[in-house]
Design an enzyme around this catalytic site. Structure first.
Site, mmCIF file in Angstrom:
data_model
loop_
_atom_site.group_PDB
_atom_site.id
_atom_site.type_symbol
_atom_site.label_atom_id
_atom_site.label_comp_id
_atom_site.label_asym_id
_atom_site.label_seq_id
_atom_site.Cartn_x
_atom_site.Cartn_y
_atom_site.Cartn_z
ATOM 1 N N LYS A 1 -51.477 9.751 -0.525
ATOM 2 C CA LYS A 1 -51.688 9.894 -1.958
ATOM 3 C C LYS A 1 -50.579 10.700 -2.632
ATOM 4 O O LYS A 1 -49.995 10.264 -3.617
ATOM 5 C CB LYS A 1 -53.046 10.575 -2.218
ATOM 6 C CG LYS A 1 -54.235 9.909 -1.537
ATOM 7 C CD LYS A 1 -54.433 8.483 -1.980
ATOM 8 C CE LYS A 1 -55.755 7.907 -1.516
ATOM 9 N NZ LYS A 1 -55.873 7.782 -0.056
ATOM 10 N N TRP B 1 -66.412 10.522 2.759
ATOM 11 C CA TRP B 1 -65.539 9.354 2.870
ATOM 12 C C TRP B 1 -66.107 8.395 3.915
ATOM 13 O O TRP B 1 -66.540 8.823 4.989
ATOM 14 C CB TRP B 1 -64.138 9.820 3.257
ATOM 15 C CG TRP B 1 -63.143 8.729 3.493
ATOM 16 C CD1 TRP B 1 -62.891 7.643 2.694
ATOM 17 C CD2 TRP B 1 -62.248 8.611 4.604
ATOM 18 N NE1 TRP B 1 -61.896 6.862 3.246
ATOM 19 C CE2 TRP B 1 -61.475 7.437 4.420
ATOM 20 C CE3 TRP B 1 -62.006 9.394 5.737
ATOM 21 C CZ2 TRP B 1 -60.503 7.027 5.316
ATOM 22 C CZ3 TRP B 1 -61.037 8.985 6.630
ATOM 23 C CH2 TRP B 1 -60.289 7.818 6.422
ATOM 24 N N ASP C 1 -60.341 18.326 6.032
ATOM 25 C CA ASP C 1 -59.654 17.063 5.769
ATOM 26 C C ASP C 1 -58.915 17.245 4.448
ATOM 27 O O ASP C 1 -59.528 17.372 3.390
ATOM 28 C CB ASP C 1 -60.655 15.911 5.677
ATOM 29 C CG ASP C 1 -59.974 14.553 5.507
ATOM 30 O OD1 ASP C 1 -58.735 14.509 5.428
ATOM 31 O OD2 ASP C 1 -60.695 13.531 5.445
#
Length: 469
Positions: free
Chosen positions: A314, A197, A278
């Site tokens: 999300k 990311w 993560d």
């Protein structure tokens, strides 16, 4: 603007441009050429103003247009958020925004989950206030998020070995953990997957935590370079932090298998590394909260101490609420208490205390059996829509591409992203010719794609892949 007043009798700093003159009640053009001074000052980005004094002398006011911020350079646009800005400026009716990882409906509109609306209504009905939270956040949220991650019956929770602090979504939670690493593990390095990311490197750079990359993506197979990953983790100095994506790896969508996770855990234990997960897509990748947390739970079951950053952007669609957490699983309750105290100490000067609105939404949803069940159904629906789009895109690519290329890697990937294998030039063609906005590493967000646009996207990918070097 910095400005200064200069008398023509004492403008010593400008003697190279202005002759020193002493006026006795009259202007002397021979000694004082105003036009030449103006010309000189304009070159220096200086504005000049004149006014006559009663004594007959001339005072010159010089406004120097020099900012204290002259040394501040223009920052480059964000590689992800900048995509959305370019998309908004495009007037083409076929344009697609596949850059930002945000869920969209089949009509490509933002989606607010029904359980979120119901949780907010509960807050209104109860008359919840807006008082400051403690530094560590909302207690009900912290309890719920740890149980959601690890399982309510996990021994580490019952033994109070988990230090949980509410953070500013995934980014803020990662940043807080990075500050902790910098302070208490100053000689350690963080290993980050290649690619990862885009914000991971920024976070550790700003925290002044050194990092290096381990191999992850294999461009030849558009799959996982597992051998390279294991080799690089083995080669890292003992006691390094290893940043792992709990599920739905961003940007590739390529996750290790269950058997590969076991091997990764073996190597990390052998090297005395510290895992740092993560977890940004729990429940949103497979549709199952438990399945998407299986990698973290595997490491915890082995008795390993580890960090986990969580986000609810999300899976609950709480993008703008900035709600997440950092969890540190420790070997004892005493260690967990000390770690939590120091995380709070770091958070206090950083942002003081976290926001309450998103935390209450999560606590209400997870804490209410009916809402929790409805949330799981909504997650399954969202994950299912992305899977159907993924399948349709694969079918369109396979039907339209007559070259014999194998596009099945798209089906093997998971989550909202797909790594297309397109290079920068090919990605530029996607945008410039086809009005498909995406990041330059070839990542597309399938959450921003509809079934009706899959064929158009397939045409764009095929053209860019075969006709652009």
């Amino acid at each position: 603007m910095a400005s200064a007043m200069f008398s023509m009798a004492s403008a010593k700093s400008f003697t190279s441009s202005v002759a020193r003159a002493n006026y006795q009640g009259k202007l002397c053009s021979a000694n004082f050429d105003v036009s030449s001074i103006n010309h000189t000052f304009k070159k220096k980005n200086v504005n000049t103003l004149y006014r006559a004094q009663n004594s007959g002398g001339v005072t010159m006011t010089v406004a120097v247009n020099v900012s204290r911020f002259e040394g501040v350079t223009m920052a480059p646009p964000d590689p992800i958020l900048g995509v959305s800005e370019a998309f908004k400026a495009d007037t083409n009716s076929m344009k697609l925004n596949l850059g930002v990882g945000a869920y969209r409906t089949e009509e490509l509109q933002p989606y607010v989950l029904n359980v979120v609306k119901k949780a907010e209504n509960l807050m209104l009905e109860r008359g919840d206030n807006k008082e400051y939270l403690p530094i560590e956040g909302l207690a009900a949220f912290n309890r719920a998020t740890a149980e959601l991650l690890l399982g309510a019956d996990n021994p580490v929770i019952k033994q109070e070995r988990v230090a949980t602090v509410q953070g500013l979504s995934g980014t803020g939670s990662l940043r807080l953990a990075a500050a902790f690493i910098q302070r208490y593990f100053p000689d350690a390095k963080v290993l980050i997957s290649s690619p990862t990311w885009g914000n991971h490197k920024n976070i550790f750079n700003d925290a002044r935590v050194p990092w290096s990359e381990y191999r992850y993506y294999d461009p030849k197979t558009v799959g996982l370079d597992f051998d390279g990953m294991i080799s690089d983790i083995k080669a890292a100095p003992n006691g390094s932090f290893v940043l792992l994506h709990g599920c739905a790896h961003n940007p590739t969508g390529i996750d290790p298998t269950s058997e590969q996770w076991e091997i990764i855990a073996d190597v990390i234990q052998e090297k005395n590394h510290i895992p740092f997960f993560d977890v940004a897509y729990q429940g949103f990748a497979s549709g199952s909260l438990d399945e998407d947390a299986s990698s973290v739970r595997l490491f915890v079951s082995r008795g390993m101490e580890l960090f986990v950053a969580q986000s609810y952007s999300k899976n609950l669609g709480l993008y703008a609420e900035r709600i997440g957490a950092v969890n540190v699983i420790c070997s004892s309750s005493d260690a967990a208490a000390r770690v939590k105290s120091q995380l709070k100490r770091l958070a206090r000067p950083m942002y003081s205390n976290p926001p309450v609105h998103g935390a209450r939404i999560v606590a209400n949803v997870v804490g209410d059996p009916a809402l929790f069940s409805e949330w799981k159904s909504e997650m399954e629906f969202m994950a299912g829509r992305i899977k159907s789009v993924r399948k349709r895109l694969f079918e369109n690519l396979s039907q339209k591409d007559k070259s014999g290329k194998d596009w099945s890697f798209i089906l093997k990937q998971i989550g909202m992203f797909s790594f297309t294998g397109l290079n920068k030039a090919q990605s530029d063609n996607m945008t410039n010719k086809w009005h498909v906005y995406m990041t330059k590493d070839g990542r597309i967000s399938l959450a921003g794609l509809s079934l009706s646009k899959c064929e158009y996207l397939a045409d764009a990918i095929i053209d860019s892949y075969h006709n652009v070097n």
